[in-house]
Design a protein around this motif. Sequence first.
Motif, PDB file in Angstrom:
ATOM      1  N   HIS A  29      12.517   7.763   5.450  1.00 44.15           N
ATOM      2  CA  HIS A  29      11.482   8.538   6.126  1.00 44.15           C
ATOM      3  C   HIS A  29      11.333   8.087   7.575  1.00 44.15           C
ATOM      4  N   LEU A  54       4.538   3.543   3.939  1.00 44.52           N
ATOM      5  CA  LEU A  54       4.844   4.910   3.509  1.00 44.52           C
ATOM      6  C   LEU A  54       6.350   5.177   3.499  1.00 44.52           C
ATOM      7  N   LYS A  56      10.173   4.860   1.917  1.00 43.94           N
ATOM      8  CA  LYS A  56      10.652   4.852   0.532  1.00 43.94           C
ATOM      9  C   LYS A  56      10.637   3.420  -0.003  1.00 43.94           C
ATOM     10  N   TRP A 276      -7.710  -1.277   4.254  1.00 43.96           N
ATOM     11  CA  TRP A 276      -8.004  -0.474   3.062  1.00 43.96           C
ATOM     12  C   TRP A 276      -9.280   0.342   3.268  1.00 43.96           C
ATOM     13  N   MET A 279      -8.961   2.541   7.040  1.00 43.65           N
ATOM     14  CA  MET A 279      -7.847   3.470   7.203  1.00 43.65           C
ATOM     15  C   MET A 279      -7.477   4.153   5.893  1.00 43.65           C
ATOM     16  N   LYS A 280      -8.110   3.744   4.783  1.00 41.20           N
ATOM     17  CA  LYS A 280      -7.836   4.329   3.464  1.00 41.20           C
ATOM     18  C   LYS A 280      -6.359   4.223   3.121  1.00 41.20           C
ATOM     19  N   MET A 281      -5.766   3.121   3.539  1.00 37.32           N
ATOM     20  CA  MET A 281      -4.332   2.952   3.411  1.00 37.32           C
ATOM     21  C   MET A 281      -4.077   1.624   2.710  1.00 37.32           C
ATOM     22  N   ILE A 282      -3.168   1.641   1.749  1.00 36.27           N
ATOM     23  CA  ILE A 282      -2.874   0.426   1.005  1.00 36.27           C
ATOM     24  C   ILE A 282      -1.756  -0.333   1.717  1.00 36.27           C
ATOM     25  N   GLY A 313       3.506  -1.701   1.323  1.00 37.61           N
ATOM     26  CA  GLY A 313       2.274  -1.424   0.611  1.00 37.61           C
ATOM     27  C   GLY A 313       2.384  -1.680  -0.891  1.00 37.61           C
ATOM     28  N   ASN A 314       3.249  -2.615  -1.259  1.00 32.69           N
ATOM     29  CA  ASN A 314       3.420  -2.884  -2.688  1.00 32.69           C
ATOM     30  C   ASN A 314       2.509  -4.018  -3.136  1.00 32.69           C
ATOM     31  N   VAL A 315       1.479  -3.634  -3.845  1.00 28.51           N
ATOM     32  CA  VAL A 315       0.425  -4.560  -4.248  1.00 28.51           C
ATOM     33  C   VAL A 315       0.193  -4.388  -5.736  1.00 28.51           C
ATOM     34  N   ASP A 316      -0.052  -5.477  -6.433  1.00 31.25           N
ATOM     35  CA  ASP A 316      -0.435  -5.378  -7.837  1.00 31.25           C
ATOM     36  C   ASP A 316      -1.919  -5.029  -7.895  1.00 31.25           C
ATOM     37  N   LEU A 317      -2.213  -3.788  -8.250  1.00 34.45           N
ATOM     38  CA  LEU A 317      -3.605  -3.319  -8.208  1.00 34.45           C
ATOM     39  C   LEU A 317      -4.477  -4.008  -9.251  1.00 34.45           C
TER      40      LEU A 317
ATOM     41  N   LEU B  54      -8.765  10.769   5.132  1.00 38.69           N
ATOM     42  CA  LEU B  54      -8.517  10.271   6.481  1.00 38.69           C
ATOM     43  C   LEU B  54      -9.406  10.976   7.512  1.00 38.69           C
ATOM     44  N   ARG B 273      -4.923   6.231  -9.783  1.00 35.10           N
ATOM     45  CA  ARG B 273      -4.023   5.090  -9.647  1.00 35.10           C
ATOM     46  C   ARG B 273      -2.620   5.528  -9.204  1.00 35.10           C
ATOM     47  N   LYS B 280       0.350   5.044  -1.567  1.00 38.06           N
ATOM     48  CA  LYS B 280      -0.250   3.958  -0.777  1.00 38.06           C
ATOM     49  C   LYS B 280      -1.486   4.442  -0.039  1.00 38.06           C
ATOM     50  N   MET B 281      -2.219   5.321  -0.697  1.00 39.70           N
ATOM     51  CA  MET B 281      -3.335   5.975  -0.062  1.00 39.70           C
ATOM     52  C   MET B 281      -4.549   5.797  -0.954  1.00 39.70           C
ATOM     53  N   ILE B 282      -5.674   5.455  -0.342  1.00 41.97           N
ATOM     54  CA  ILE B 282      -6.889   5.246  -1.115  1.00 41.97           C
ATOM     55  C   ILE B 282      -7.644   6.559  -1.232  1.00 41.97           C
ATOM     56  N   LEU B 317     -14.409  -1.274  -3.272  1.00 45.28           N
ATOM     57  CA  LEU B 317     -13.212  -2.049  -3.624  1.00 45.28           C
ATOM     58  C   LEU B 317     -13.532  -3.211  -4.551  1.00 45.28           C
ATOM     59  N   TRP B 322      -9.964  -0.202 -12.983  1.00 44.67           N
ATOM     60  CA  TRP B 322      -8.860  -0.699 -13.805  1.00 44.67           C
ATOM     61  C   TRP B 322      -8.844  -2.204 -13.810  1.00 44.67           C
TER      62      TRP B 322
END
Lengths: 322, 322
Positions: A29, A54, A56, A276, A279-282, A313-317, B54, B273, B280-282, B317, B322
């Motif tokens: 992307h 964001l 891939k 978070w 920006m509402k972004m993980i 943005g790879n997080v263990d939720l 956003l 989830r 990656k978006m809240i 948050l 979960w």
Amino acid sequence: MTSSHKPADRLPGLQDLLAARKRISRWAHLTPVATCEGIDRMSGARLFFKCENLQKVGAFKFRGASNVVLSLGDDEASRGVATHSSGNHAGALALAARLRGIEAHVVMPSNSSAPKMAAVRGYGAKIIECEPTLDSREETLNRVVEQTGAIFVHPYDDYGIIAGQATAAMELLDQVADLDAIITPVGGGGLLSGTALAVNHILPETRVIAGEPRGADDACRSLREGRIIPSVDPQTIADGLLTSLGERNFSIIQENVERIITIGESEIVHAMRIVWERMKMIIEPSSAVALAVVLENPELFSGQRVGIIISGGNVDLDRLPW
Amino acid sequence: MTSSHKPADRLPGLQDLLAARKRISRWAHLTPVATCEGIDRMSGARLFFKCENLQKVGAFKFRGASNVVLSLGDDEASRGVATHSSGNHAGALALAARLRGIEAHVVMPSNSSAPKMAAVRGYGAKIIECEPTLDSREETLNRVVEQTGAIFVHPYDDYGIIAGQATAAMELLDQVADLDAIITPVGGGGLLSGTALAVNHILPETRVIAGEPRGADDACRSLREGRIIPSVDPQTIADGLLTSLGERNFSIIQENVERIITIGESEIVHAMRIVWERMKMIIEPSSAVALAVVLENPELFSGQRVGIIISGGNVDLDRLPW
């Protein structure tokens, strides 16, 4: 260590970076740049977030992996690729291999979390488990490479990887004019060295600065002492920044990076939560390190236009740090 | 109840919607549309997410509040605005008022969470606490309006609000060609009725469908029975969807909405989830209801181009489901 893939083992020049950018555009992307007035007010600077979360696979790592996999000749490619990683590089290489239609072998420590293993398997890689020691990782990888003939793709100490990671900053410099500085996190140095190369070739007056967790400050100390100091027993929530610098990465960083600034754990978590919430972004903790550099050192960036590469943005939720 | 603000108490026509869109463009973000190949594969449809998480204040509510506040004449505006809300409308009206340079009075139940009160206060509103009953809210609001002369702005049962909320779908229809359907969540009906009006004026062949929590299914039952059935003791994690339909909203919905589909709690959390992990978006639970409609009813959307309005991203948050 087994011999790394080396189709072009020389420092990438501008033409190599441009070729990488063109090459990966087939799969990767062109990620957006986000801004946030609220965080600008907090920081006193004008911040531009390059959203590799964001990308891939949810991380910039897909750029480097794509560049290497797409650079392989058909004969090479048919042998498949291999790596050892418990993180984003594994998923990135697996997906790039799947897109090329070749096999990926990923050596992962047996104590890797189930979600991480499932993610890598989900991208179609064959997982080979090893003991959670460096010796076992390297031994296992060597055995896999011998048995399969697969080409080893190092996570960061590889000029093809570095050229791929450089494309994030190249895009950012196209998307936003007149950046005074670009900040990345630093672990093994793939993203930082790629960013430094891109800036050096395209807009050399832009300062390149890195953020590093204080509990994993080997890159900062390496830069100060002029030699690679290995990362020993790093302690940080930023799990993408645990590794030692690569040689190729270090020599680029020495030439082109202004400074590496260390950040405490609570400041990392604070910066992560701000993104978070505002920006509402993980973003993952490793990415928050770069924003924390600005928030903790406003005097360095006051009134400036600053690019921040959000690495992933790879997080263990199920295990958030608050 | 105190008399609502009514500068133009008639059903908005296309010209009103176009005027609202032009008006709010001064303050509101033109939010991006996000896509996700992974979720497309899961759903069997092609999904376009209109990212009102956003939007300023983190929710579409800023559109309606801006439209009403910007529509006030100077004399009216100088009296300030007032509302009762414990949610996104309060913050939205507060920010719109601050941008216009007028006062906002927000009546909030005394049991509202501290972060919610802090957020509304942070946007510059005066908070007036009341008992957590509908009677106390209305009494307190009436007193505030009498004492201050402020203009009451209803959260949804107001044509100015409806025209403002319509602008999200108007933008989406510009940003994405040939949508077969648009899905929104439904609570009081502001977003749904605005979306239905926009579609009816601009691309009437597009189906408008709503998602509603099964534990707060008053809108679904209202549509079936042809009269507004009040929301009594709603039980759902989707805290933006607890209220009863407004009269103006209901009559628009009756005319222009194909159906309202109810969704269970675990499906809401699952959809929420998925967006966090994949995009990656809240997004807040209320927004997830719209995606859940597609995931739970793939036969209705198979192979279609579906717009999903992500209503907001305001989540505590510290209390994730979960």
